[in-house]
Design a protein around this motif. Sequence first.
Motif, PDB file in Angstrom:
ATOM      1  N   LEU B  36      65.254  48.461  16.146  1.00 32.91           N
ATOM      2  CA  LEU B  36      64.191  46.830  16.957  1.00 32.91           C
ATOM      3  C   LEU B  36      65.025  46.429  18.024  1.00 32.91           C
ATOM      4  O   LEU B  36      64.512  45.960  18.754  1.00 32.91           O
ATOM      5  CB  LEU B  36      64.083  46.571  15.493  1.00 32.91           C
ATOM      6  N   ASP B  37      65.743  46.957  18.701  1.00 32.94           N
ATOM      7  CA  ASP B  37      67.091  46.215  19.498  1.00 32.94           C
ATOM      8  C   ASP B  37      67.110  46.994  20.581  1.00 32.94           C
ATOM      9  O   ASP B  37      67.188  48.267  21.281  1.00 32.94           O
ATOM     10  CB  ASP B  37      68.007  46.192  18.824  1.00 32.94           C
ATOM     11  N   ALA B  38      66.942  46.529  22.267  1.00 29.79           N
ATOM     12  CA  ALA B  38      66.524  47.130  22.980  1.00 29.79           C
ATOM     13  C   ALA B  38      68.306  47.443  23.590  1.00 29.79           C
ATOM     14  O   ALA B  38      68.295  47.982  24.537  1.00 29.79           O
ATOM     15  CB  ALA B  38      65.726  46.012  24.262  1.00 29.79           C
ATOM     16  N   GLN B  39      69.258  46.261  23.714  1.00 28.68           N
ATOM     17  CA  GLN B  39      70.610  46.797  23.749  1.00 28.68           C
ATOM     18  C   GLN B  39      70.968  46.975  22.612  1.00 28.68           C
ATOM     19  O   GLN B  39      72.331  47.178  22.652  1.00 28.68           O
ATOM     20  CB  GLN B  39      71.189  45.182  23.961  1.00 28.68           C
ATOM     21  N   ALA B  40      70.393  48.462  21.810  1.00 26.75           N
ATOM     22  CA  ALA B  40      71.415  48.614  20.953  1.00 26.75           C
ATOM     23  C   ALA B  40      72.466  49.209  21.191  1.00 26.75           C
ATOM     24  O   ALA B  40      72.706  50.199  22.129  1.00 26.75           O
ATOM     25  CB  ALA B  40      70.103  49.677  19.862  1.00 26.75           C
TER      26      ALA B  40
END
Lengths: 306, 276
Positions: B36-40
């Motif tokens: 759910l994280d664009a910067q994972a």
Amino acid sequence: MTAEVAPGPAGASPRSPGSGRRGRRLIRILPLSPALVLLLLFLAGPIGYCAYIAFTDLQLTGQASSSFVGLDNFRKAFGDDDFRNAVWLTLVFTVVSSIIGQNTLGLALASLMQRASKPVRTLTGGIVVTAWVLPEVVAGFLLYAFFRKEGTLNAILDWLHLPGQNWLFTLPILAVSFANVWRGTAFSMLVYSAALNEIPKEITEAAEVDGASGWRRMWHITLPMIRRSIGTNLMLNTLQTLSVFGLIWVMTRGGPGNRSQTLPLFMYEQAFQKSMIGYGTAVALLLLVVGSLFSLVYMRLLRTEV
Amino acid sequence: MVFSRRTLRRLAADAGLLFAAAAFVLPLAWVVLSSLDAQADLQVKVPGELTLDNFDAVLEPEITFTPLLNSLILCGGATALTVACAALAAYPLSRFRSRFNRPFLLTILFATSLPITAIMVPVYALFVQVDLIDTMHGTIFFFAASQLPFAIWLMKNFMDGVPKSLEEAAWTDGASAFQSLLRIVLPLMGPGVAVVTVFSFVMMWGNFFVPFMLLVSPDQMPASVSINDFFGNRGTVVYGQLAAFSVIYSTPVILLYVLISRRLGGGFALGGAIKG
């Protein structure tokens, strides 16, 4: 599928025996045939073929025929440092992750669950079982991320002001062993939970009244009563662990170098990356023989049930 | 406040379990949060803002739908074959007495615990010779054969639990053995059939080594193998997308497990099926 059941008159006798007994016996065995054909062609066949090509110098490419080389492959294996390395790593992997890790942790969790409150029990059980149900490759990625230099484990160690390190490089075999513990503990936990639930309450309570401490009760009462489950669980864990491939493949590819290369990965490398199918199969046959021995012991443990 | 000994012990057990749960949940939290994280990246952290971009990015035919469809064809086909063969085989083993039964069952039990990994190299060599390599049906046959011993074993044990008297009544009415298996025995052991089906399917869905060895062309690869493309083939690893794909790929088996364990109580009869 359920509506069709119409119970007939109770105690009705079976149809009287027909004429040709031999024909009838054949018809009775007939339903076994699809399973039998599949098992013979795709399971027994390859095992037989395995036993055959292990004694040849079959290669993957550029070779029209293979020739019989007797025990050469096995002689080569026992003189091969990489093979001995793989045997040693397989032993470490099995002992650390299966016999010590999964088995002990599974028993510990199961016995804590006997006393814990229901919400905690459900929560923990759910999490541990989820780790087990996940596909092998996904589990591999999750633990790869966990043990990487930039991963969660080092972040936690840093937060605790402890020194971190590049786990997959410095201690690859331990990292994959812990990964296998993470993935496989649920099985032991389920087996031991079932076994502990079958111990009559009166027995543990009586021991408690007599003043036996927790450890003494565990050692003198609980463990002897579930010893059959322990045996079965150890066998199945070990067999499962011996054939782990995907988890290690995803996390380290057997590396760095060959420092986490257990027998299945060694076998794969010899057969495909080095194109020596005959040699790879010889290693596979050794693995199969070890597996069969464990399997026979497992059957002895279950012998009353057939 | 004074706690009784029993309460103290319960609290200690709770604390121990919660500690274990926290350790086990970390990798799981990573995959859910990263998806759910664009910067994972590789650490567990709460995303700055929640986004479904990763899912959007992987929900492409080439990345997700084709591999999942391949998985479904492989595992669905092999499961259907396994369950059908196991049900047929279990019937004579459970219903008729024969001196053939015991050795057969012992062999089956022995085969359940053989390390399948070990025979993959010879299976590969064999499949090359008989031209089954890189075919879906060849892989389905092998999957089914490798799962059959355990399926027959489970199925026979479940079938033993269905009383024989009902069938005998059907026989008097002129039903054949096949009809009574289909119409009486199997419906009565519905939960057992469900366990065998779900168990076979879940085992195959997660299996990496078998399709990895027996399939070659990328367009036939199931999700268990294609997931490796997130490394290497597509340049730098986008961890968020890898996590999103992992979530999509894992969800079916988790749902199936929940379904079956709700129905049959915790540990879904597996404990019972293999207990020592």
